[in-house]
Design an enzyme around this catalytic site. Structure first.
Site, mmCIF file in Angstrom:
data_model
loop_
_atom_site.group_PDB
_atom_site.id
_atom_site.type_symbol
_atom_site.label_atom_id
_atom_site.label_comp_id
_atom_site.label_asym_id
_atom_site.label_seq_id
_atom_site.Cartn_x
_atom_site.Cartn_y
_atom_site.Cartn_z
ATOM 1 N N LYS A 1 -32.808 74.702 -56.738
ATOM 2 C CA LYS A 1 -32.528 74.393 -58.148
ATOM 3 C C LYS A 1 -32.749 72.907 -58.437
ATOM 4 C CE LYS A 1 -31.562 78.508 -59.600
ATOM 5 N NZ LYS A 1 -32.466 79.195 -60.551
ATOM 6 N N SER B 1 -29.081 75.579 -62.321
ATOM 7 C CA SER B 1 -27.678 75.658 -61.923
ATOM 8 C C SER B 1 -27.122 74.252 -61.796
ATOM 9 C CB SER B 1 -27.565 76.373 -60.574
ATOM 10 O OG SER B 1 -26.288 76.197 -59.992
#
Length: 287
Positions: free
Chosen positions: A210, A183
């Site tokens: 992430k 992301s």
């Protein structure tokens, strides 16, 4: 950027074991967000891919698109019923799909998945670590270690479990590729840009998981140059947009198909493609 050295779950045995693909002598191409990903693949009708979290959203759409290319799809799903329904839908559209019950938080489930995939193939060409969880978006001052751990178990430890378990099958491929679905929220450059929406999302678990996944991908790429490890984010960082999925309650501005462009492009890299990169739909993203 590092150099590039480097149906049904009850499908009967008639599928056979996938034969080893001959090495491609085709020259590589630079990734171009405007190009057709299908033009950049090491072309083989028997290319195999395992997609975790493949029963819906980005995972399902990636499976659909790669299935249209004639790939054999191993569709991983934690929920067996939903996974089978997704596999049946794809099979009805002409894709060659084997549903794989797979909970990335369980060592036993991952081991069972390896055995099932081995029943159908001697190699795995592509692994797409797509399964993920957003957590509960708890504010930093109220977050607990248990909340952080639960998100990391899926978003960080999950890809490690699955990747390491499938390394032997990946190493049997002529052009093994691993795509980590991350992301923009895992990018320090994006999170520190006050104009980016994620900069105003005050939580700990998802964005830090992430960021960890991005670093893990780089370390894999450096340590295993014979396998291409790359990170994809399903959005357009420059335009501050992201794909509409269940994870964001379908608030994204991009379609799920547009969101999978970066994933499909990295999955279809040829032997001269890059490793250790972070890209979105438009191209490279700053770490």
């Amino acid at each position: 950027m590092l150099s590039a050295n480097g149906t049904n779950r009850a499908v009967p045995a008639r599928l056979g074991r996938l034969s080893r693909r001959k090495s491609s002598a085709a020259g590589g191409r630079n990734m171009d967000a405007r190009s057709n990903p299908a033009e950049d693949v090491t072309d083989s009708p028997q290319t195999s891919v395992l997609i975790t979290g493949g029963n819906k959203g980005l995972g399902f759409e990636t499976a659909r698109r790669l299935g249209e290319q004639g790939w054999t799809i191993f569709l991983g799903s934690r929920d067996e019923g939903r996974g089978q329904a997704a596999a049946d839908k794809l099979t009805g559209g002409g894709a060659n799909v084997i549903m794989v019950p797979l909970d990335v938080t369980s060592e036993a489930s991952v081991a069972d998945a390896v055995r099932l995939v081995r029943d159908h193939t001697e190699r795995l060409d592509v692994l797409i670590n797509n399964a993920g969880t957003p957590g509960r978006a708890i504010a930093p001052a109220e977050a607990t270690a248990d909340e952080i751990h639960s998100v990391y178990d899926t978003n960080v430890y999950g890809p490690i479990r699955v990747t390491n378990a499938f390394l032997p099958l990946l190493r049997s491929s002529d052009c093994p590729r691993v795509v980590m679905v991350s992301s923009a929220g895992g990018s320090f450059a994006v999170v520190t840009d006050p104009d980016q929406p994620v900069a105003k999302m005050h939580e700990l678990a998802y964005s830090s998981s992430k960021a960890a996944l991005n670093m893990i991908t780089l370390r894999y790429a450096q340590a295993l140059p014979d396998i291409k490890f790359n990170v994809a984010t399903p959005g357009e960082v420059a335009n501050r947009t992201y794909a509409a999925t269940d994870m964001n309650n379908h608030t994204g501005q991009l379609t799920v198909t547009e969101g999978t462009d970066s994933i499909v492009r990295l999955a279809m890299l040829d032997t001269d493609g890059p490793t250790g990169t972070f890209t979105d739909r438009l191209g490279p993203v700053a770490w």
